[in-house]
Each structure stands twice: as C-alpha cells, then as structure tokens.
Scaffold this motif. Structure first.
Motif, PDB file in Angstrom:
ATOM      1  N   GLN A  87      11.314 -20.678   0.281  1.00  0.00           N
ATOM      2  CA  GLN A  87      12.571 -20.995  -0.424  1.00  0.00           C
ATOM      3  C   GLN A  87      12.515 -20.596  -1.898  1.00  0.00           C
ATOM      4  N   CYS A  88      11.367 -20.138  -2.340  1.00  0.00           N
ATOM      5  CA  CYS A  88      11.171 -19.836  -3.765  1.00  0.00           C
ATOM      6  C   CYS A  88      10.898 -18.343  -3.910  1.00  0.00           C
ATOM      7  N   GLU A  89      11.872 -17.609  -4.419  1.00  0.00           N
ATOM      8  CA  GLU A  89      11.751 -16.160  -4.525  1.00  0.00           C
ATOM      9  C   GLU A  89      10.755 -15.734  -5.595  1.00  0.00           C
ATOM     10  N   LEU A  90      10.207 -14.546  -5.406  1.00  0.00           N
ATOM     11  CA  LEU A  90       9.391 -13.898  -6.428  1.00  0.00           C
ATOM     12  C   LEU A  90      10.059 -12.579  -6.783  1.00  0.00           C
ATOM     13  N   SER A  91      10.599 -12.494  -7.993  1.00  0.00           N
ATOM     14  CA  SER A  91      11.209 -11.248  -8.455  1.00  0.00           C
ATOM     15  C   SER A  91      10.205 -10.549  -9.346  1.00  0.00           C
ATOM     16  N   MET A  92       9.551  -9.564  -8.785  1.00  0.00           N
ATOM     17  CA  MET A  92       8.548  -8.804  -9.548  1.00  0.00           C
ATOM     18  C   MET A  92       8.469  -7.410  -8.959  1.00  0.00           C
ATOM     19  N   GLY A  93       8.255  -6.443  -9.846  1.00  0.00           N
ATOM     20  CA  GLY A  93       8.201  -5.058  -9.414  1.00  0.00           C
ATOM     21  C   GLY A  93       9.419  -4.279  -9.865  1.00  0.00           C
ATOM     22  N   MET A  94       9.156  -3.142 -10.517  1.00  0.00           N
ATOM     23  CA  MET A  94      10.218  -2.241 -10.968  1.00  0.00           C
ATOM     24  C   MET A  94       9.861  -0.820 -10.539  1.00  0.00           C
ATOM     25  N   SER A  95      10.486   0.167 -11.141  1.00  0.00           N
ATOM     26  CA  SER A  95      10.320   1.543 -10.674  1.00  0.00           C
ATOM     27  C   SER A  95       8.860   1.970 -10.544  1.00  0.00           C
ATOM     28  N   GLY A  96       8.011   1.572 -11.488  1.00  0.00           N
ATOM     29  CA  GLY A  96       6.639   2.049 -11.492  1.00  0.00           C
ATOM     30  C   GLY A  96       5.675   1.294 -10.615  1.00  0.00           C
ATOM     31  N   ASP A  97       6.089   0.111 -10.120  1.00  0.00           N
ATOM     32  CA  ASP A  97       5.106  -0.727  -9.430  1.00  0.00           C
ATOM     33  C   ASP A  97       5.687  -1.533  -8.269  1.00  0.00           C
ATOM     34  N   PHE A  98       6.885  -1.161  -7.795  1.00  0.00           N
ATOM     35  CA  PHE A  98       7.554  -2.035  -6.816  1.00  0.00           C
ATOM     36  C   PHE A  98       6.835  -2.103  -5.469  1.00  0.00           C
ATOM     37  N   GLU A  99       6.159  -1.022  -5.080  1.00  0.00           N
ATOM     38  CA  GLU A  99       5.469  -1.062  -3.783  1.00  0.00           C
ATOM     39  C   GLU A  99       4.305  -2.051  -3.812  1.00  0.00           C
ATOM     40  N   GLN A 100       3.550  -2.008  -4.885  1.00  0.00           N
ATOM     41  CA  GLN A 100       2.440  -2.961  -5.027  1.00  0.00           C
ATOM     42  C   GLN A 100       2.967  -4.392  -5.104  1.00  0.00           C
ATOM     43  N   ALA A 101       4.083  -4.568  -5.820  1.00  0.00           N
ATOM     44  CA  ALA A 101       4.674  -5.906  -5.938  1.00  0.00           C
ATOM     45  C   ALA A 101       5.078  -6.455  -4.566  1.00  0.00           C
ATOM     46  N   ILE A 102       5.701  -5.610  -3.758  1.00  0.00           N
ATOM     47  CA  ILE A 102       6.114  -6.036  -2.413  1.00  0.00           C
ATOM     48  C   ILE A 102       4.891  -6.400  -1.579  1.00  0.00           C
ATOM     49  N   GLU A 103       3.850  -5.585  -1.677  1.00  0.00           N
ATOM     50  CA  GLU A 103       2.632  -5.864  -0.922  1.00  0.00           C
ATOM     51  C   GLU A 103       2.012  -7.194  -1.342  1.00  0.00           C
ATOM     52  N   MET A 104       2.296  -7.615  -2.581  1.00  0.00           N
ATOM     53  CA  MET A 104       1.748  -8.886  -3.071  1.00  0.00           C
ATOM     54  C   MET A 104       2.753 -10.028  -2.990  1.00  0.00           C
ATOM     55  N   GLY A 105       3.846  -9.810  -2.236  1.00  0.00           N
ATOM     56  CA  GLY A 105       4.737 -10.925  -1.923  1.00  0.00           C
ATOM     57  C   GLY A 105       6.093 -10.934  -2.584  1.00  0.00           C
ATOM     58  N   SER A 106       6.439  -9.901  -3.364  1.00  0.00           N
ATOM     59  CA  SER A 106       7.752  -9.894  -4.016  1.00  0.00           C
ATOM     60  C   SER A 106       8.882  -9.908  -2.986  1.00  0.00           C
TER      61      SER A 106
END
Length: 240
Positions: A200-219
């Motif tokens: 229920q608690c979102e994680l908004s992290m990751g932009m153009s340069g790092d979004f794939e890594q962010a998603i892999e870490m739960g974004s």
C-alpha cells in the motif's frame, strides 16, 4: 519531432516491462510518469495518443498552463518541492491532479490539506519526499524523519491520502543502489509505524538514467523525461 516521442515511449515501456519481470513483478504494477517539463502540449498529445495517461511537471505555472489545454483523463503528477503558498494555485488550476510527489515538510502538507478542503475535491494522493543522497541542494526530509512526516500526513491531514515515498536521487539523475535501498528501508519503517502493508506504500524512485535499476529494487513509480521527450529546453528561468 513528429513520432519521435511515440517511438521513445514505446522503447521505455518495453524496458520497464523487462525490468519489472526481472524483479518478479507484473509490469502493470509499475507506473510510468512521462515528465514533460519545458515541452509543448503538442508533444504531450503525441504521447497521450500513443496510450500514455500519466504525465508530470515540476513547475506550478507550467502545469497550470498546460493541463486545461489537454484531455481531462490525464493523471497529472506534480513532482518535487512545492512552495506552500502555491498549493491552492496548483489545485485550483489542475482539477485532474492525481498526485503530489514531494511533500517535504508539515507546512506544505497543511497547506495542501486546507486547499483540498476549500475546493471540495476528493482526497489528494501525496508522496513524502526523502533526501536519500544527503545533498544540501536537494529537498526532502532526512531518512530519520520520514516516519514523523508520514504520520503527520496520514493522521493529521484528512484531505490527503498518504500513498508512499519518493526520492530525487543523485544530481546527474543516476542513483546508486544505496539511495534506493535507503528509500526501501524508510518504507519498512513507515509501514511498521503506520501499520500499513508495504504493497500500500508506493516507492517513487528512478528517472531516465536509472529507472531499470530502480524497478529491479522495488520502485512502483518511475519519472521519465528526457528519454521520452528529448533534452529539456530552458528559454528562460522559471519560478518554482
């Protein structure tokens, strides 16, 4: 620019899907916010016509100018630091504002709460902004204070819906795993304190340069601008 944004958007969506699958999650659980800062409405419309419905802006005046000219079913996100005295301008000017990603102090939360109430609109989703990189130039609460601010939003701001946490990351829009890990740790602490399920608690992290890594870490929410729309254009300095 005809078609360039559409091709770029499709490429981004494919990369998002692949990163989500690597993280063991369904791709539809990751929201892509196309950040259209400094870009004309015509380019946003291209991405909209290609199927994207979620767009983000960083400046109050820019989003207030653009939103009324574009389809009403767009979900607008305001991203980054918001000056408390502009809360009502933002909410009254963007009726289809879906989320504010960047509540970084109690004063802003209180102003937003009162503005939502005075306009009689549905509760507004907000994310608490955490400064995970420790840079003085970045907005956001210290990780040690994220629970206190999240509690304030959830328990003392009845017109706001605490929806999770966000971080801007490093200055060149690439973050180290430590930034993402810090935000993930903050979520664990917040969810324990507020007795919320982590889903229920979102994680908004990751932009153009790092979004794939962010998603892999739960974004659950990535904010992608230049990779979709091309380099930003700054004709003149904009007020926040």
């Amino acid at each position: 620019m005809e078609g360039v944004a559409v091709a770029a958007l499709r490429s981004v969506m494919l990369r998002v899907r692949q990163a989500a699958e690597r993280s063991g999650r369904r791709p539809e659980l990751v929201r892509v916010v196309a950040v259209s800062k400094t870009k004309p409405g015509s380019l946003i419309r291209e991405a909209y016509d290609a199927g994207n419905r979620c767009f983000g802006e960083n400046y109050v005046q820019e989003i207030v100018d653009k939103a009324p000219q574009l389809p009403e079913d767009i979900e607008w996100h305001f991203i980054g630091h918001l000056q408390s005295n502009k809360a009502k301008t933002l909410l009254s000017g963007v009726r289809n504002l879906a989320m504010v990603e960047g509540v970084d102090n109690e004063k802003v939360a209180n102003y937003l709460d009162r503005a939502v109430s005075s306009l009689g609109r549905n509760p507004l989703k907000v994310l608490v902004q955490v400064n995970t990189s420790g840079e003085v130039s970045k907005s956001g609460v210290e990780p040690s204070n994220c629970v206190e601010l999240a509690k304030h939003v959830k328990l003392r701001c009845p017109n706001l819906e605490f929806s999770g946490l966000m971080t801007i990351g490093m200055p060149n829009y690439t973050s180290t795993p430590e930034n993402f890990r810090t935000l993930s740790n903050c979520r664990a602490e917040v969810c324990q304190a507020l007795r919320m399920a982590e889903e229920q608690c979102e994680l908004s992290m990751g932009m153009s340069g790092d979004f794939e890594q962010a998603i892999e870490m739960g974004s659950t929410n990535v904010r992608i601008g230049s990779t979709i729309f091309g380099p930003r254009e700054y004709p003149k300095k904009q007020p926040n």
